[in-house]
Design an enzyme around this catalytic site. Structure first.
Site, PDB file in Angstrom:
ATOM      1  N   ARG A 181      17.211  25.623   0.560  1.00  0.00           N
ATOM      2  CA  ARG A 181      16.962  24.416  -0.229  1.00  0.00           C
ATOM      3  C   ARG A 181      16.992  24.890  -1.673  1.00  0.00           C
ATOM      4  O   ARG A 181      17.944  25.558  -2.057  1.00  0.00           O
ATOM      5  CB  ARG A 181      15.629  23.767   0.205  1.00  0.00           C
ATOM      6  CG  ARG A 181      15.466  22.344  -0.240  1.00  0.00           C
ATOM      7  CD  ARG A 181      14.213  21.676   0.321  1.00  0.00           C
ATOM      8  NE  ARG A 181      12.960  22.318  -0.105  1.00  0.00           N
ATOM      9  CZ  ARG A 181      11.746  21.881   0.191  1.00  0.00           C
ATOM     10  NH1 ARG A 181      11.598  20.796   0.944  1.00  0.00           N
ATOM     11  NH2 ARG A 181      10.663  22.505  -0.228  1.00  0.00           N
ATOM     12  N   LYS A 229       1.737  16.383  -4.397  1.00  0.00           N
ATOM     13  CA  LYS A 229       2.972  15.612  -4.581  1.00  0.00           C
ATOM     14  C   LYS A 229       2.911  14.348  -3.726  1.00  0.00           C
ATOM     15  O   LYS A 229       2.090  14.260  -2.797  1.00  0.00           O
ATOM     16  CB  LYS A 229       4.185  16.475  -4.201  1.00  0.00           C
ATOM     17  CG  LYS A 229       4.228  16.905  -2.734  1.00  0.00           C
ATOM     18  CD  LYS A 229       5.274  17.975  -2.502  1.00  0.00           C
ATOM     19  CE  LYS A 229       5.303  18.402  -1.037  1.00  0.00           C
ATOM     20  NZ  LYS A 229       6.119  19.620  -0.843  1.00  0.00           N
ATOM     21  N   MET A 236       5.778  -8.018   9.437  1.00  0.00           N
ATOM     22  CA  MET A 236       5.698  -7.440   8.088  1.00  0.00           C
ATOM     23  C   MET A 236       4.253  -7.274   7.612  1.00  0.00           C
ATOM     24  O   MET A 236       3.891  -6.240   7.068  1.00  0.00           O
ATOM     25  CB  MET A 236       6.483  -8.316   7.105  1.00  0.00           C
ATOM     26  CG  MET A 236       6.684  -7.677   5.753  1.00  0.00           C
ATOM     27  SD  MET A 236       7.634  -8.700   4.623  1.00  0.00           S
ATOM     28  CE  MET A 236       9.261  -8.654   5.334  1.00  0.00           C
ATOM     29  N   TYR A 292       7.690 -11.939  17.366  1.00  0.00           N
ATOM     30  CA  TYR A 292       9.150 -12.037  17.318  1.00  0.00           C
ATOM     31  C   TYR A 292       9.793 -11.395  18.551  1.00  0.00           C
ATOM     32  O   TYR A 292       9.447 -10.285  18.937  1.00  0.00           O
ATOM     33  CB  TYR A 292       9.691 -11.320  16.084  1.00  0.00           C
ATOM     34  CG  TYR A 292       9.296 -11.954  14.775  1.00  0.00           C
ATOM     35  CD1 TYR A 292       9.656 -13.257  14.471  1.00  0.00           C
ATOM     36  CD2 TYR A 292       8.573 -11.221  13.841  1.00  0.00           C
ATOM     37  CE1 TYR A 292       9.287 -13.829  13.249  1.00  0.00           C
ATOM     38  CE2 TYR A 292       8.211 -11.782  12.622  1.00  0.00           C
ATOM     39  CZ  TYR A 292       8.569 -13.085  12.332  1.00  0.00           C
ATOM     40  OH  TYR A 292       8.215 -13.639  11.141  1.00  0.00           O
TER      41      TYR A 292
HETATM   42  C1  PLP Z   1       5.345  20.562  -0.109  1.00  0.00           C
HETATM   43  C2  PLP Z   1       5.351  22.000  -0.416  1.00  0.00           C
HETATM   44  C3  PLP Z   1       4.287  22.828  -0.030  1.00  0.00           C
HETATM   45  C4  PLP Z   1       3.133  22.345   0.834  1.00  0.00           C
HETATM   46  O1  PLP Z   1       3.530  22.296   2.192  1.00  0.00           O
HETATM   47  P1  PLP Z   1       2.481  21.979   3.365  1.00  0.00           P
HETATM   48  O2  PLP Z   1       3.228  22.293   4.606  1.00  0.00           O
HETATM   49  O3  PLP Z   1       2.171  20.528   3.271  1.00  0.00           O
HETATM   50  O4  PLP Z   1       1.298  22.832   3.132  1.00  0.00           O
HETATM   51  C5  PLP Z   1       4.316  24.150  -0.443  1.00  0.00           C
HETATM   52  N1  PLP Z   1       5.347  24.631  -1.178  1.00  0.00           N
HETATM   53  C6  PLP Z   1       6.399  23.867  -1.543  1.00  0.00           C
HETATM   54  C7  PLP Z   1       7.504  24.457  -2.335  1.00  0.00           C
HETATM   55  C8  PLP Z   1       6.439  22.531  -1.164  1.00  0.00           C
HETATM   56  O5  PLP Z   1       7.492  21.781  -1.516  1.00  0.00           O
END
Ligand code: PLP
Length: 404
Positions: free
Chosen positions: A150, A50, A329, A281
């Site tokens: 969550r 992701k 930047m 800056y």
């Molecule tokens: C992002 C995520 C993971 C991976 O987590 P890491 O700590 O980066 O290994 C696993 N399961 C779910 C549901 C996630 O959202």
């Protein structure tokens, strides 16, 4: 161990004329292989890609991971899944985020993605939409909230939820999973509590007799995968460790990981600064002596957090030099007085290894009061991702090395 040579990137190309991110495929392959070797042969490895593979480039990471022991991919959003399919990747892809609309269901069916379902209402939208499409039943993954608070059905309602979803047409329950809130903590109490809730729910659901024997169970992220093999179940969902970082300091000894990402930029100007001269800056830095200063072509718009101003170092020719003045930047300044013959065009390592010196995402995370996950995700797409190194598979083919 790094089974790699020929790591020198072709830095002459335009892609590396200003600033870039190097992705070490040998390190990536090594990490995936190390993870794979820690799992029972019946446990599958999902590489979580992701957020563009935590900033590393999702397609490159996915292809390399699949060649070296991963069999599943995890993404957060539908476009992330489509990007992998468009690149010709056929492996199963789990959408870790929720999807709610029939429009999303159509896209998921079209691209052969596998959704996470967190409420009965969502399950109904899927079932009805697939009926209208007259499509084949699709695999769905049910998410239980065992204490993360969550996504997911609260664990107390899990049995009824799974029973009702199992009655719906067009849905095959491919897995039931949950997610840990504190797997990286030194204290495993909450992790064990979540796991025992999960197990109790699975036991009750199993006794309903509605589940396919091919159903998968999974709980573990990187931290849980490295902490306790009894949490591996049928599949582990590993993000951070794939990229060569440890979820917590106490997990460092558990596995040999190599950082995959390095951030580099070029010196664009070198000049002498007289005592009493302010730099950048706001004059946050004023030279108290004559210094040699380098301007480097990378800044906060590339992902070098401005809060690192005057608090970070960089590496040049294997030497550590301090950053001075406010990070701007597109550029930042270094005190390079210890390298009097420094030339414009030389390479600066902001994050990564140069000789014996090393700057890791953990170092930045500590300075900034955040976590390494956020550091990896913060590099912008203005920085080209340049793949370097060779994966095990390439080595295998080239040298006849057997990886077993
Ligand atoms: C992002 C995520 C993971 C991976 O987590 P890491 O700590 O980066 O290994 C696993 N399961 C779910 C549901 C996630 O959202």
């Amino acid at each position: 161990m790094m089974l790699s040579w020929d790591l020198t990137p072709s830095v002459s190309s335009m892609r590396c004329d200003r600033a870039w991110v190097e992705i070490d495929l040998a390190a990536l392959a090594h990490n995936v292989w190390q993870l794979r070797q820690r799992l029972a042969s019946s446990t599958e490895l999902m590489t979580v890609v992701k957020a563009d593979a935590y900033g590393h480039g999702a397609v490159t990471v996915a292809q390399t991971a699949l060649q070296h022991g991963a069999s599943w991919l995890g993404v957060a959003t539908i476009p992330e899944g489509i990007e992998l399919r468009e690149a010709g990747i056929n492996a199963p892809i789990l959408l870790l985020g929720a999807t709610n609309t029939s429009e999303q269901v159509r896209t998921i069916v079209q691209w052969n993605l596998q959704p996470t379902i967190c409420t009965f209402k969502q399950a109904l939208v899927f079932s009805k939409t697939i009926a209208i499409l007259k499509a084949e039943p699709i695999p769905v993954h049910l998410k239980l909230d065992t204490g993360m608070s969550r996504l997911g059905v609260p664990w107390q309602q899990a049995v009824e939820f799974v029973d009702r979803v199992a009655q719906l047409p067009y849905l095959q329950i491919a897995s039931i999973y949950s997610h840990f809130a504190t797997a990286d903590s030194l204290d495993p109490t909450i992790m064990h509590l979540q796991n025992s809730r999960y197990q109790a729910m699975i036991d009750q659901i199993t006794s309903l007799g509605v589940l396919s024997p091919r159903l998968r169970l999974h709980m573990a992220n990187s931290a849980a995968t490295l902490t306790d093999s009894t949490l591996h179940y049928d599949l582990v969902r590993v993000g951070l460790a794939t990229y060569g970082l440890y979820p917590a300091p106490h997990l460092r000894g558990t596995i040999d990981l190599e950082p995959v990402m390095q951030v580099k930029a070029r010196v664009t100007q070198v000049k002498t600064i007289q005592p009493g001269t302010g730099v950048s800056y706001g004059y946050q830095y004023v030279a108290d002596r004559q210094i040699l200063m380098a301007v480097v072509g990378i800044g906060y718009a590339d992902g070098i957090h401005r809060n690192l101003s005057n608090r970070m170092t960089a590496l040049i020719r294997g030497q550590r030099v301090p950053q001075i003045g406010a990070i701007t930047m597109d550029q930042l300044m270094l005190d390079v007085s210890t390298i009097p013959d420094l030339q414009e065009g030389e390479v600066v390592t902001l994050l990564g290894q140069d000789g014996k010196e090393m700057i890791s995402a953990d170092d930045w995370a500590e300075t900034l009061g955040t976590i390494s996950w956020e550091i990896l995700c913060s590099f912008k797409h203005r920085l080209p991702r340049v793949a370097v190194g060779q994966s095990f598979l390439a080595l295998q083919n080239k040298c006849g090395i057997k990886v077993e």
